[in-house]
Design a protein around this motif. Structure first.
Motif, PDB file in Angstrom:
ATOM      1  N   VAL A 208      44.886  33.975  54.781  1.00  0.00           N
ATOM      2  CA  VAL A 208      44.059  33.515  54.022  1.00  0.00           C
ATOM      3  C   VAL A 208      43.903  32.118  55.445  1.00  0.00           C
ATOM      4  O   VAL A 208      43.390  30.962  55.482  1.00  0.00           O
ATOM      5  CB  VAL A 208      44.293  33.048  52.295  1.00  0.00           C
ATOM      6  CG1 VAL A 208      43.528  33.759  52.077  1.00  0.00           C
ATOM      7  CG2 VAL A 208      45.300  32.828  52.764  1.00  0.00           C
ATOM      8  N   LYS A 209      45.468  31.856  55.930  1.00  0.00           N
ATOM      9  CA  LYS A 209      45.206  30.938  56.798  1.00  0.00           C
ATOM     10  C   LYS A 209      44.624  31.532  57.758  1.00  0.00           C
ATOM     11  O   LYS A 209      44.246  30.236  58.251  1.00  0.00           O
ATOM     12  CB  LYS A 209      46.986  31.172  57.215  1.00  0.00           C
ATOM     13  CG  LYS A 209      47.887  30.284  56.283  1.00  0.00           C
ATOM     14  CD  LYS A 209      49.288  30.799  56.255  1.00  0.00           C
ATOM     15  CE  LYS A 209      49.891  30.186  55.345  1.00  0.00           C
ATOM     16  NZ  LYS A 209      51.600  30.485  55.552  1.00  0.00           N
ATOM     17  N   CYS A 210      44.139  31.881  58.588  1.00  0.00           N
ATOM     18  CA  CYS A 210      43.251  32.086  59.434  1.00  0.00           C
ATOM     19  C   CYS A 210      41.998  31.888  59.326  1.00  0.00           C
ATOM     20  O   CYS A 210      41.373  30.836  59.836  1.00  0.00           O
ATOM     21  CB  CYS A 210      43.132  33.905  60.288  1.00  0.00           C
ATOM     22  SG  CYS A 210      41.776  34.318  61.318  1.00  0.00           S
ATOM     23  N   LEU A 211      41.360  32.246  58.037  1.00  0.00           N
ATOM     24  CA  LEU A 211      40.115  31.845  57.621  1.00  0.00           C
ATOM     25  C   LEU A 211      40.049  29.705  57.322  1.00  0.00           C
ATOM     26  O   LEU A 211      38.860  29.746  57.874  1.00  0.00           O
ATOM     27  CB  LEU A 211      39.866  32.343  56.572  1.00  0.00           C
ATOM     28  CG  LEU A 211      39.901  33.643  55.833  1.00  0.00           C
ATOM     29  CD1 LEU A 211      38.936  33.640  54.610  1.00  0.00           C
ATOM     30  CD2 LEU A 211      38.622  34.224  57.154  1.00  0.00           C
ATOM     31  N   LYS A 212      41.383  29.447  57.107  1.00  0.00           N
ATOM     32  CA  LYS A 212      41.149  28.529  57.031  1.00  0.00           C
ATOM     33  C   LYS A 212      40.698  27.244  57.901  1.00  0.00           C
ATOM     34  O   LYS A 212      40.721  26.002  58.481  1.00  0.00           O
ATOM     35  CB  LYS A 212      42.417  27.694  56.529  1.00  0.00           C
ATOM     36  CG  LYS A 212      42.745  26.521  55.743  1.00  0.00           C
ATOM     37  CD  LYS A 212      44.058  26.040  55.521  1.00  0.00           C
ATOM     38  CE  LYS A 212      43.828  24.207  55.881  1.00  0.00           C
ATOM     39  NZ  LYS A 212      45.852  24.056  55.012  1.00  0.00           N
ATOM     40  N   LEU A 213      41.382  27.993  59.403  1.00  0.00           N
ATOM     41  CA  LEU A 213      41.322  27.030  60.857  1.00  0.00           C
ATOM     42  C   LEU A 213      39.647  27.421  61.640  1.00  0.00           C
ATOM     43  O   LEU A 213      39.741  26.902  61.886  1.00  0.00           O
ATOM     44  CB  LEU A 213      42.218  28.654  61.854  1.00  0.00           C
ATOM     45  CG  LEU A 213      43.738  28.072  62.080  1.00  0.00           C
ATOM     46  CD1 LEU A 213      44.323  29.589  62.627  1.00  0.00           C
ATOM     47  CD2 LEU A 213      44.651  26.630  62.107  1.00  0.00           C
ATOM     48  N   CYS A 214      39.250  28.064  60.526  1.00  0.00           N
ATOM     49  CA  CYS A 214      38.288  28.131  61.050  1.00  0.00           C
ATOM     50  C   CYS A 214      37.360  27.143  60.575  1.00  0.00           C
ATOM     51  O   CYS A 214      35.449  26.772  61.161  1.00  0.00           O
ATOM     52  CB  CYS A 214      36.767  29.892  60.633  1.00  0.00           C
ATOM     53  SG  CYS A 214      36.507  29.758  59.302  1.00  0.00           S
ATOM     54  N   LEU A 215      37.915  26.412  59.579  1.00  0.00           N
ATOM     55  CA  LEU A 215      37.015  25.524  59.034  1.00  0.00           C
ATOM     56  C   LEU A 215      36.775  23.782  59.636  1.00  0.00           C
ATOM     57  O   LEU A 215      35.898  23.761  59.615  1.00  0.00           O
ATOM     58  CB  LEU A 215      37.500  25.425  57.554  1.00  0.00           C
ATOM     59  CG  LEU A 215      37.869  25.929  56.576  1.00  0.00           C
ATOM     60  CD1 LEU A 215      37.711  25.340  55.330  1.00  0.00           C
ATOM     61  CD2 LEU A 215      36.244  26.436  56.025  1.00  0.00           C
TER      62      LEU A 215
END
Length: 303
Positions: A208-215
């Protein structure tokens, strides 16, 4: 405060992403069912709709039209029903992308799957020509191709992530790790395969931290990214590790036969995501499985 729509926000992945982003974003969740008590988060707005049906989406269009980001985790979790898999993982994704094509969203995040690669040798790379075997892999690849098409034709801001084996606390028992932990805690015999397969396991917080980075990464649009540790662990060793940590459980290795489409070795090349998003997994398997076992022990009244 920017708005995020999470399709499948009551599931394992969607719930954990909602929990991570809830403080800084307004979260709207779409699912077929109400959230379990253990997965209900304050301030999240829960809506119910079937993304494979346009009419169902149109009923809630006023509430979901003005959002900044869309995460699509949607899709049927049982993969042996060809028609259901196709409708929820492809038609549903297609309906969502079409709905937001004319909207001014910042990014549409499509959650694909490692199953899109099929029997391509590991480490699997994003530029590989996919040859999926399972219904699930084929449906996910169709959604990926449609997303890429919209990006090419209309610069639709979409990014595709292909996760491998994501695990952690609060996962449903229909997955290998929580199933094994529950059986071991109860001290029961349980059927499993020979365990000779090797898989890549990624702890949920890393995912989920990886997905947050793409924002906040505008360069990610139109790209496909593998998400994983980048190395494989033998399934038999995973099961034995859980038995050791719980100090109980009796696996019946070989009781379950491998599926015809099942590859012995699956893990991703993660160099692209490291370069582009400056991300890499931080929780190794031993630490992650400790956290997961501790959670399930605590929630079953066993310390």
């Amino acid at each position: 405060m920017k708005k995020i729509l999470i399709i499948g926000g009551t599931g394992f992945l969607g719930f954990n992403l909602s929990k991570l982003l809830n403080k800084n974003y307004k979260i709207i969740s779409i699912s077929l069912k109400k959230p379990k008590k253990s997965r209900k988060i304050k301030k999240v707005e829960y809506l119910r709709a079937d993304i494979s049906k346009i009419n169902s989406l149109n009923k809630i269009k006023k509430k979901i039209s003005k959002v900044n980001f869309v995460f699509n985790f949607g899709g049927h979790v049982i993969h042996d029903n060809k028609e259901m898999v196709y409708k929820t993982h492809y038609i549903g994704a297609k309906n969502l992308m079409n709905f937001y094509l004319a909207k001014k969203i910042d990014l549409f995040i499509q959650i694909g799957s490692s199953m899109e690669y099929g029997k391509i040798s590991s480490p699997q790379k994003e530029e590989n020509i996919c040859k999926p075997i399972s219904h699930y892999g084929k449906a996910k690849l169709l959604a990926t191709k449609y997303a890429k098409k919209l990006f090419k034709l209309y610069k639709f801001p979409v990014v595709i992530f292909r996760p491998y084996q994501v695990y952690g606390p609060n996962q449903d028992n229909n997955r290998l790790i929580p199933f094994t932990i529950h059986k071991c805690i109860k001290g029961e015999n349980f059927p499993c395969s020979s365990g000779e397969q090797h898989r890549d396991f990624l702890y949920i917080s890393d995912f989920v931290k990886c997905l947050k980075l793409c924002l906040k990464n505008k360069k990610s649009s139109g790209e496909i990214f593998n998400i994983g540790q980048g190395k494989a662990i033998k399934i038999k060793n995973v099961i034995l590790s859980i038995i050791k940590k719980v100090n109980n459980g009796y696996p019946e290795f070989g009781k379950i036969k491998l599926r015809k489409e099942e590859s012995k070795l699956i893990f991703p090349d993660v160099n692209k995501i490291k370069r582009s998003l400056k991300w890499k997994a931080k929780i190794n398997f031993d630490k992650g499985i400790n956290k997961t076992v501790t959670f399930y022990k605590k929630n079953q009244g066993i310390n």
